[in-house]
Design a protein around this motif. Structure first.
Motif, mmCIF file in Angstrom:
data_model
loop_
_atom_site.group_PDB
_atom_site.id
_atom_site.type_symbol
_atom_site.label_atom_id
_atom_site.label_comp_id
_atom_site.label_asym_id
_atom_site.label_seq_id
_atom_site.Cartn_x
_atom_site.Cartn_y
_atom_site.Cartn_z
ATOM 1 N N VAL A 184 0.844 -1.189 0.000
ATOM 2 C CA VAL A 184 0.000 0.000 0.000
ATOM 3 C C VAL A 184 0.882 1.241 0.000
ATOM 4 O O VAL A 184 1.897 1.296 0.698
ATOM 5 C CB VAL A 184 -0.924 0.003 1.234
ATOM 6 C CG1 VAL A 184 -1.669 1.322 1.353
ATOM 7 C CG2 VAL A 184 -1.892 -1.165 1.171
ATOM 8 N N LEU A 185 0.507 2.231 -0.781
ATOM 9 C CA LEU A 185 1.245 3.497 -0.844
ATOM 10 C C LEU A 185 0.328 4.624 -0.412
ATOM 11 O O LEU A 185 -0.682 4.897 -1.067
ATOM 12 C CB LEU A 185 1.728 3.747 -2.266
ATOM 13 C CG LEU A 185 2.985 2.990 -2.688
ATOM 14 C CD1 LEU A 185 3.135 3.004 -4.195
ATOM 15 C CD2 LEU A 185 4.203 3.616 -2.036
ATOM 16 N N ILE A 186 0.687 5.276 0.700
ATOM 17 C CA ILE A 186 -0.142 6.351 1.224
ATOM 18 C C ILE A 186 0.724 7.524 1.667
ATOM 19 O O ILE A 186 1.889 7.344 2.026
ATOM 20 C CB ILE A 186 -1.007 5.884 2.418
ATOM 21 C CG1 ILE A 186 -0.122 5.271 3.501
ATOM 22 C CG2 ILE A 186 -2.080 4.912 1.957
ATOM 23 C CD1 ILE A 186 -0.869 4.922 4.773
ATOM 24 N N PRO A 187 0.175 8.738 1.659
ATOM 25 C CA PRO A 187 0.934 9.881 2.178
ATOM 26 C C PRO A 187 1.242 9.691 3.656
ATOM 27 O O PRO A 187 0.420 9.170 4.421
ATOM 28 C CB PRO A 187 -0.018 11.065 1.961
ATOM 29 C CG PRO A 187 -0.958 10.610 0.885
ATOM 30 C CD PRO A 187 -1.128 9.137 1.088
ATOM 31 N N ALA A 188 2.409 10.130 4.067
ATOM 32 C CA ALA A 188 2.825 9.943 5.456
ATOM 33 C C ALA A 188 1.990 10.766 6.425
ATOM 34 O O ALA A 188 1.920 10.441 7.621
ATOM 35 C CB ALA A 188 4.299 10.296 5.604
ATOM 36 N N ASP A 189 1.344 11.822 5.944
ATOM 37 C CA ASP A 189 0.570 12.683 6.831
ATOM 38 C C ASP A 189 -0.936 12.407 6.768
ATOM 39 O O ASP A 189 -1.736 13.226 7.224
ATOM 40 C CB ASP A 189 0.844 14.152 6.509
ATOM 41 C CG ASP A 189 0.498 14.521 5.066
ATOM 42 O OD1 ASP A 189 0.152 13.615 4.278
ATOM 43 O OD2 ASP A 189 0.607 15.716 4.724
ATOM 44 N N ARG A 190 -1.320 11.255 6.222
ATOM 45 C CA ARG A 190 -2.748 10.943 6.135
ATOM 46 C C ARG A 190 -3.339 10.714 7.528
ATOM 47 O O ARG A 190 -2.671 10.213 8.431
ATOM 48 C CB ARG A 190 -2.982 9.719 5.259
ATOM 49 C CG ARG A 190 -4.455 9.275 5.182
ATOM 50 C CD ARG A 190 -4.726 8.416 3.988
ATOM 51 N NE ARG A 190 -4.586 9.166 2.738
ATOM 52 C CZ ARG A 190 -4.640 8.607 1.521
ATOM 53 N NH1 ARG A 190 -4.819 7.303 1.392
ATOM 54 N NH2 ARG A 190 -4.518 9.345 0.449
ATOM 55 N N GLU A 191 -4.602 11.072 7.680
ATOM 56 C CA GLU A 191 -5.299 10.890 8.950
ATOM 57 C C GLU A 191 -5.278 9.407 9.350
ATOM 58 O O GLU A 191 -5.546 8.533 8.535
ATOM 59 C CB GLU A 191 -6.744 11.378 8.837
ATOM 60 C CG GLU A 191 -7.514 11.307 10.146
ATOM 61 C CD GLU A 191 -8.927 11.857 10.025
ATOM 62 O OE1 GLU A 191 -9.675 11.805 11.019
ATOM 63 O OE2 GLU A 191 -9.278 12.344 8.924
ATOM 64 N N GLY A 192 -4.947 9.164 10.587
ATOM 65 C CA GLY A 192 -4.868 7.793 11.091
ATOM 66 C C GLY A 192 -3.463 7.225 11.102
ATOM 67 O O GLY A 192 -3.233 6.156 11.672
ATOM 68 N N VAL A 193 -2.510 7.930 10.470
ATOM 69 C CA VAL A 193 -1.104 7.498 10.481
ATOM 70 C C VAL A 193 -0.392 8.219 11.626
ATOM 71 O O VAL A 193 -0.423 9.444 11.722
ATOM 72 C CB VAL A 193 -0.397 7.824 9.155
ATOM 73 C CG1 VAL A 193 1.079 7.438 9.230
ATOM 74 C CG2 VAL A 193 -1.076 7.098 7.996
ATOM 75 N N ARG A 194 0.255 7.444 12.484
ATOM 76 C CA ARG A 194 1.012 8.026 13.597
ATOM 77 C C ARG A 194 2.444 7.515 13.552
ATOM 78 O O ARG A 194 2.684 6.304 13.647
ATOM 79 C CB ARG A 194 0.358 7.669 14.932
ATOM 80 C CG ARG A 194 1.001 8.379 16.138
ATOM 81 C CD ARG A 194 0.039 8.419 17.314
ATOM 82 N NE ARG A 194 -0.309 7.090 17.770
ATOM 83 C CZ ARG A 194 0.210 6.510 18.862
ATOM 84 N NH1 ARG A 194 1.099 7.160 19.593
ATOM 85 N NH2 ARG A 194 -0.161 5.301 19.220
ATOM 86 N N ILE A 195 3.380 8.426 13.363
ATOM 87 C CA ILE A 195 4.800 8.094 13.275
ATOM 88 C C ILE A 195 5.450 8.436 14.611
ATOM 89 O O ILE A 195 5.446 9.602 15.034
ATOM 90 C CB ILE A 195 5.471 8.847 12.117
ATOM 91 C CG1 ILE A 195 4.834 8.439 10.790
ATOM 92 C CG2 ILE A 195 6.966 8.590 12.091
ATOM 93 C CD1 ILE A 195 5.284 9.267 9.605
ATOM 94 N N ILE A 196 6.005 7.431 15.272
ATOM 95 C CA ILE A 196 6.566 7.604 16.613
ATOM 96 C C ILE A 196 8.083 7.462 16.526
ATOM 97 O O ILE A 196 8.600 6.421 16.111
ATOM 98 C CB ILE A 196 5.984 6.556 17.582
ATOM 99 C CG1 ILE A 196 4.451 6.594 17.548
ATOM 100 C CG2 ILE A 196 6.491 6.795 18.999
ATOM 101 C CD1 ILE A 196 3.798 5.451 18.300
ATOM 102 N N ASP A 197 8.773 8.490 16.931
ATOM 103 C CA ASP A 197 10.235 8.497 16.840
ATOM 104 C C ASP A 197 10.821 7.822 18.083
ATOM 105 O O ASP A 197 11.424 8.474 18.948
ATOM 106 C CB ASP A 197 10.728 9.938 16.718
ATOM 107 C CG ASP A 197 12.185 10.033 16.315
ATOM 108 O OD1 ASP A 197 12.752 9.000 15.907
ATOM 109 O OD2 ASP A 197 12.751 11.140 16.405
ATOM 110 N N ASP A 198 10.681 6.491 18.162
ATOM 111 C CA ASP A 198 11.054 5.778 19.384
ATOM 112 C C ASP A 198 12.185 4.768 19.192
ATOM 113 O O ASP A 198 12.407 3.904 20.037
ATOM 114 C CB ASP A 198 9.840 5.066 19.982
ATOM 115 C CG ASP A 198 9.213 4.039 19.029
ATOM 116 O OD1 ASP A 198 9.618 4.007 17.847
ATOM 117 O OD2 ASP A 198 8.320 3.291 19.463
#
Length: 408
Positions: A184-198
């Motif tokens: 799947v290819l989606i924009p990184a800022d799409r609603e429901g996407v959470r990027i955690i810098d952990d």
């Protein structure tokens, strides 16, 4: 989040590109020391067209060969291996779209995404998952299910998703309602996407290699690749060889940085031991010998990576309907594996021996020379070297094919 600014192409080997790398290198030590994300440096490379190097002229790219690309990657890694690593899956994604387009020149999907690459967008991966599932098994708990009214919904959690923090698009490996694998290819800022810098590794710390969570993310039909690179591939293939070699290119770049720091460290010393061979450390033949050995290790690392890149390029050029010549593909995979086995043995040792050029003062936290060992050791842990060496030996003894997964 998608890239809209125009690219001002700075090709590797030009004064403009060298100047950019000098700027990136100037702050690499302190960014690592202060645990800072290289957003500005990644952005500068995107604007310089670094992510477009493999694109042919019809997409506005310079059409670099595989070997030329890997030479440029080593140069960037010499400046900052964190920044170089962030582009790893971007180039793999680009290569997959080029492969698909070569097999089918009318492939509108690949044309669309290659145009997105040409516009300066950066693609990152969301592939690996925690849990008991075998690494490389292509079984995922992340699910892509039909949504009411059409389209799909994506739910799941990924780890080791390198580069997501800096990317415009995410490539997500999922399981469908039919228990097949989809990309799947989606924009990184799409609603429901959470990027955690952990990501908390002791090396390669600011590569954005953390957790990515998808919660009821909307996915349209044209964002699901019909020819997912995770589907069963025809044999033979060099589909993943460049993905693996990229890691070793980063190591080769770090080794060149080790030499740079070794020269600077030795030149900076103003005193030595009373029992040393010379009064000035820079003139001491033992230190000169050690520096020469480090330089030789770095030289052989670059040469080995570029030789393997040449083999990948030959196999790629031989493809017919997406399938390369079997002999060329095997040669490329074996060369990449041998580079891994060799560099894993010599690169960490070289980064350690750098410190011998400076003595106890070289361990100063402010000098941050230990970052080279930390970065190399972290990179080499991406896949077990023992399995690679065994596979090479088994191939030599019994002509056994290398494992057909993303780690070869």
């Amino acid at each position: 989040m998608t890239q809209t600014s125009a690219i001002e192409l700075r090709l590797p080997g030009t004064e403009a590109f060298d100047s950019l790398l000098t700027e990136i290198a100037a702050g690499a030590r302190d960014r690592d020391l202060n645990d800072e994300n290289p957003f500005e440096q990644v952005g500068a490379l995107k604007r310089a067209g670094f992510g477009t190097l493999r694109l042919p002229a019809e997409f506005g790219g310079p059409g670099y060969s595989v070997r030329q690309l890997f030479s440029a990657v080593i140069d960037v890694a010499r400046a900052d291996p964190i920044v170089a690593h962030i582009f790893r899956t971007h180039f793999w994604f680009t290569e997959e779209r080029l492969r698909a387009l070569k097999a089918n020149p009318a492939d509108a999907v690949s044309q669309r995404w290659l145009n997105a690459v040409a516009a300066g967008n950066l693609f990152a991966n969301a592939f690996s998952e925690k849990g008991a599932l075998a690494v490389g098994s292509l079984v995922f708990n992340t699910r892509l299910l039909p949504a009411e009214g059409g389209g799909h919904r994506l739910d799941g959690e990924k780890f080791y998703s390198t580069g997501t923090l800096f990317s415009d698009y995410l490539t997500v490996a999922t399981t469908t309602d039919h228990d097949s694998v989809a990309s799947v290819l989606i924009p990184a800022d799409r609603e429901g996407v959470r990027i955690i810098d952990d990501w908390d590794g002791f090396g390669q710390r600011r590569t954005g290699t953390g957790t990515t969570v998808f919660t009821n993310v909307e996915v349209s039909a044209d964002e699901v690749l019909a020819d997912s690179p995770y589907d069963a591939q025809p044999s033979p293939t060099v589909q993943y060889a460049s993905l693996q070699l990229y890691i070793h290119a980063v190591v080769a770049g770090v080794l060149e940085s080790v030499v740079d720091d070794g020269v600077a460290l030795l030149r900076s010393r103003t005193r030595s031991f009373s029992h040393a061979l010379t009064e000035s450390p820079v003139d001491d033949p033992l230190y000169q010998k050690l520096l020469g050995e480090l330089a030789s290790t770095a030289y052989v690392a670059r040469a080995a990576v570029l030789d393997a890149a040449e083999a990948i390029g030959a196999a790629t050029d031989s493809e017919r309907d997406g399938v390369p010549d079997a002999r060329l593909a095997e040669q490329a995979q074996l060369k990449v594996s041998k580079v891994k086995v060799h560099l894993d043995a010599v690169a960490p040792e070289a980064a350690t021996r750098l410190l011998e050029l400076g003595g106890a003062s070289a361990s100063s936290r402010q000098r941050n020379l230990d970052r080279h060992w930390r970065n190399i050791r972290t990179i080499t842990l991406h896949n077990p070297v023992a399995y690679k060496a065994r596979a090479i030996g088994d191939n030599l003894l019994h002509d056994t094919p290398l494992p057909a997964n993303a780690y070869f």
